[in-house]
Scaffold this active site. Structure first.
Site, PDB file in Angstrom:
ATOM      1  N   HIS A  22     -14.319   5.695   5.102  1.00  0.00           N
ATOM      2  CA  HIS A  22     -15.835   5.329   5.112  1.00  0.00           C
ATOM      3  C   HIS A  22     -16.426   5.251   3.878  1.00  0.00           C
ATOM      4  O   HIS A  22     -17.315   4.338   3.606  1.00  0.00           O
ATOM      5  CB  HIS A  22     -16.442   6.447   6.185  1.00  0.00           C
ATOM      6  CG  HIS A  22     -17.873   6.265   6.295  1.00  0.00           C
ATOM      7  ND1 HIS A  22     -19.022   6.791   5.546  1.00  0.00           N
ATOM      8  CD2 HIS A  22     -18.782   5.806   7.011  1.00  0.00           C
ATOM      9  CE1 HIS A  22     -20.082   6.676   5.763  1.00  0.00           C
ATOM     10  NE2 HIS A  22     -19.812   5.797   6.965  1.00  0.00           N
ATOM     11  N   HIS A  77      -2.510   7.158   5.022  1.00  0.00           N
ATOM     12  CA  HIS A  77      -3.110   5.841   4.213  1.00  0.00           C
ATOM     13  C   HIS A  77      -4.382   5.519   5.061  1.00  0.00           C
ATOM     14  O   HIS A  77      -4.061   5.075   6.229  1.00  0.00           O
ATOM     15  CB  HIS A  77      -2.202   4.784   4.161  1.00  0.00           C
ATOM     16  CG  HIS A  77      -2.689   3.567   3.707  1.00  0.00           C
ATOM     17  ND1 HIS A  77      -3.348   3.457   2.520  1.00  0.00           N
ATOM     18  CD2 HIS A  77      -2.463   2.355   4.204  1.00  0.00           C
ATOM     19  CE1 HIS A  77      -3.720   2.212   2.406  1.00  0.00           C
ATOM     20  NE2 HIS A  77      -3.252   1.424   3.427  1.00  0.00           N
ATOM     21  N   HIS A 103      12.530   1.397   5.023  1.00  0.00           N
ATOM     22  CA  HIS A 103      12.222  -0.151   4.686  1.00  0.00           C
ATOM     23  C   HIS A 103      12.643  -1.092   5.702  1.00  0.00           C
ATOM     24  O   HIS A 103      13.722  -0.801   6.347  1.00  0.00           O
ATOM     25  CB  HIS A 103      12.798  -0.410   3.547  1.00  0.00           C
ATOM     26  CG  HIS A 103      12.365  -1.785   2.759  1.00  0.00           C
ATOM     27  ND1 HIS A 103      12.135  -2.735   3.388  1.00  0.00           N
ATOM     28  CD2 HIS A 103      11.972  -1.783   1.580  1.00  0.00           C
ATOM     29  CE1 HIS A 103      11.798  -3.678   2.592  1.00  0.00           C
ATOM     30  NE2 HIS A 103      11.530  -2.933   1.434  1.00  0.00           N
ATOM     31  N   ASN A 146     -10.518   0.974   1.709  1.00  0.00           N
ATOM     32  CA  ASN A 146      -9.154   0.953   1.708  1.00  0.00           C
ATOM     33  C   ASN A 146      -8.573   0.586   0.326  1.00  0.00           C
ATOM     34  O   ASN A 146      -8.727  -0.504  -0.159  1.00  0.00           O
ATOM     35  CB  ASN A 146      -8.410  -0.419   2.595  1.00  0.00           C
ATOM     36  CG  ASN A 146      -6.913  -0.210   2.563  1.00  0.00           C
ATOM     37  OD1 ASN A 146      -6.244   0.448   1.591  1.00  0.00           O
ATOM     38  ND2 ASN A 146      -6.240  -0.878   3.368  1.00  0.00           N
ATOM     39  N   CYS A 175       0.817  -1.294   0.098  1.00  0.00           N
ATOM     40  CA  CYS A 175      -0.090  -0.148   0.024  1.00  0.00           C
ATOM     41  C   CYS A 175       0.860   1.221  -0.003  1.00  0.00           C
ATOM     42  O   CYS A 175       0.427   2.529  -0.413  1.00  0.00           O
ATOM     43  CB  CYS A 175      -1.113  -0.132   1.085  1.00  0.00           C
ATOM     44  SG  CYS A 175      -2.160  -1.317   1.009  1.00  0.00           S
ATOM     45  N   HIS A 186      -2.027  20.108   6.486  1.00  0.00           N
ATOM     46  CA  HIS A 186      -3.118  18.730   6.187  1.00  0.00           C
ATOM     47  C   HIS A 186      -2.146  17.729   6.176  1.00  0.00           C
ATOM     48  O   HIS A 186      -1.123  17.422   5.956  1.00  0.00           O
ATOM     49  CB  HIS A 186      -3.642  19.206   4.838  1.00  0.00           C
ATOM     50  CG  HIS A 186      -4.110  20.643   4.534  1.00  0.00           C
ATOM     51  ND1 HIS A 186      -5.279  20.931   4.916  1.00  0.00           N
ATOM     52  CD2 HIS A 186      -3.510  21.718   3.899  1.00  0.00           C
ATOM     53  CE1 HIS A 186      -5.573  22.265   4.792  1.00  0.00           C
ATOM     54  NE2 HIS A 186      -4.422  22.605   4.107  1.00  0.00           N
TER      55      HIS A 186
END
Length: 539
Positions: free
Chosen positions: A469, A440, A336, A473, A257, A436
């Site tokens: 919502h 994810h 990572h 995802n 993702c 802002h």
């Protein structure tokens, strides 16, 4: 779960949370869950050093400019106008070679400076795909579709229902209808059809909004973690739009993702090496191809969260695109943790006992994700935080590693609480660095823990919660649906800084920082326009 013993039991218990479930008249059950590790308790100094290393590499040459200006001004300030004119005129008449040499050095230095500066990377515009309404499902419809497929027993269906009820997803997310089929939906044919629908839908909207031709694009980067056919998805796009033959195309797979920011980083590097170019970054995931039809609960979780979506972003390094650009890319920081075995296997694609392929999610995901997040934001801090926050942070580090070390050496038998108070660092307020936040939208639980650890407000995470919502995802494209929400609400003004934070398998945590070039008005094409008046809403 076995209780931790020894001296580490207290730290282990602090990372656990309890919840009363299955409450009855005479009995109840207690569920124990892992939380994100408390980021306020530990910061690794080497990642702070790494952040300052990035800062120095990109900004040290600017530090010499004020010093040179100060010295030059002091020299000029000691001379009167007549003395200054005499010196310039005498030098020009009697030492012309020195004047020309000095002027040549000045021009050469100025040329090297401008030629060595990284090219600014502008975001011209972006598009997020909104599927057709006939693909929209409620949570109840989703369970019924899973039941109609005949692939799940009642126990698996009940488990998925409980996950959905606590997921934070609403009743208007999108899934391909093939998941209700009794046949295998994880086929190359179904994957290509879904890919064509979401990718071409996003790109059509992007080209229409920016008014550029597909042949004008010189760099194409596509990321899709699970579905990687041959020819690649990037080749499919080039074929569909008949793009030019010398286009630089890349296809990233298996990167989870957080791959959207990885693709963005690759596009930035390619734009730095190829002047006067456009780059398109496409981020997506195939829901139907990733559908798991088995009974392993750790592999059923992705079924409940992942939904259809795709984003397409147009970047440019052309200075003439400055007037129409929305944002300028400021920083990208990638972390990572794949060298650690637990991190490497916490999100792992494999077959279950019935030989069904799926994505297995480890129980340690929250702990591993918190460690990656801590490393990433610690590295990012020196690049974005105001000087006041950095000074406070630096002073507490000095206290921790010098004063604290001496006190521990003098009284090794001191209490744990006193040592903890000495070593506890000051965690900067990242709300001072960004206006802002686009975090994810993985799950409600993850967002709750992030909000608690980073001390963010409900307003800071509004875009992430509402995206979860409304769209679920959507994997690597979710951070762009969140930015689209902020634009639709007209919350972004000139000079605002936007933090995109994503994490995924590997385990990876990546950050991208943008600066708004102008006030963003409500766009005419946006996936939120049809339902904007209903958001925000309590979850």
């Amino acid at each position: 779960m076995a209780a931790a013993g020894g001296g580490g039991g207290g730290g282990e218990q602090e990372q656990l949370s309890t919840e009363i479930v299955n409450r009855g008249s005479q009995s109840f059950s207690v569920r124990v869950r892992r939380r994100l590790p408390d980021l306020l308790q530990s910061v690794n100094l080497k990642y702070v050093k790494l952040g300052y290393h990035y800062l120095i590499n990109h900004a040290m040459y600017l530090a010499t400019v004020p010093v040179m200006v100060l010295l030059f001004s002091a020299q000029l300030g000691s001379l009167s106008k007549e003395e200054l004119w005499d010196r310039v005129w005498v030098s020009a008449r009697y030492d012309l070679a020195t004047v020309l040499a000095s002027f040549g050095v000045f021009v050469f230095t100025l040329s090297v400076y401008f030629m060595s500066r990284p090219r600014p990377i502008y975001l011209i515009d972006f598009a997020c795909f909104k599927p057709a309404d006939d693909l929209k499902v409620t949570k109840e419809q989703f369970i019924e579709m899973a039941r109609e497929s005949g692939k799940f027993d009642e126990e698996s269906l009940e488990f998925q229902k409980r996950i959905l009820d606590a997921s934070g997803l609403g009743d208007e997310t999108y899934v391909p209808r093939t998941i209700a089929s009794r046949a295998n939906c994880s086929t190359m044919k179904e994957g290509r059809e879904e890919a064509g629908m979401v990718i071409f839908g996003a790109l059509d909207e992007l080209f229409q909004k920016t008014r550029i031709r597909a042949k004008d694009v010189g760099i194409l980067v596509v990321n899709c973690s699970i579905f990687n056919p041959t020819p690649s998805l990037s080749a499919m796009i080039i074929n569909h739009y008949k793009m030019r033959g010398n286009i630089l195309s890349f296809n990233l797979g298996g990167m989870g993702c957080s791959a959207g920011i990885i693709a963005l980083d690759l596009a930035r590097d390619m734009l730095q090496a190829n002047p006067n170019n456009f780059a398109v970054v496409v981020s997506t995931e195939m829901v139907g191809y990733n559908w798991y039809p088995g009974r392993d609960r750790s592999m059923l979780i992705p079924n409940c969260f992942f939904r259809m979506g795709c984003s397409a972003v147009l970047l440019s390094n052309r200075r003439r695109d400055f007037p129409r650009a929305k944002y300028r890319l400021e920083h990208i920081v990638r972390t990572h943790k794949g060298a650690d075995d637990r991190s490497f296997r916490c999100v792992y694609q494999e077959e279950d006992e019935q030989r069904f392929k799926g994505l297995k999610v480890s129980r340690e995901l929250m702990e591993i994700g918190g460690d990656a997040l801590k490393t990433n934001i610690t590295t990012l801090g020196p690049l974005v935080l105001p000087v006041s926050e950095q000074l406070l942070f630096f002073m507490t580090l000095i206290k921790r590693y010098f004063i604290g070390g001496k006190k521990e050496g003098r009284s090794s038998s001191g209490s744990n609480s006193s040592r903890a108070s000495i070593s506890k660092p000051y965690i900067p307020d990242y709300k001072l660095a960004f206006e802002h936040f686009c975090v994810h939208a993985s799950s409600k639980r993850v967002l709750d823990e992030l909000q608690r650890n980073l001390e963010l407000s409900d307003v800071n995470l509004e875009a992430s919660r509402m995206t979860l919502h409304r769209f679920g995802n959507t994997s690597s494209s979710s951070i762009w649906y969140e930015l689209a929400y902020l634009e639709a609400k007209e919350k972004i003004r000139r000079g605002d800084r936007v933090w995109q934070l994503a994490f995924g398998s590997g385990f990876k945590c990546n950050s991208a920082v943008w600066k708004s070039m102008r006030r963003i008005r409500k766009p005419t094409s946006n996936p939120w326009l049809h339902c904007l008046e209903r958001y925000p809403q309590p979850l």
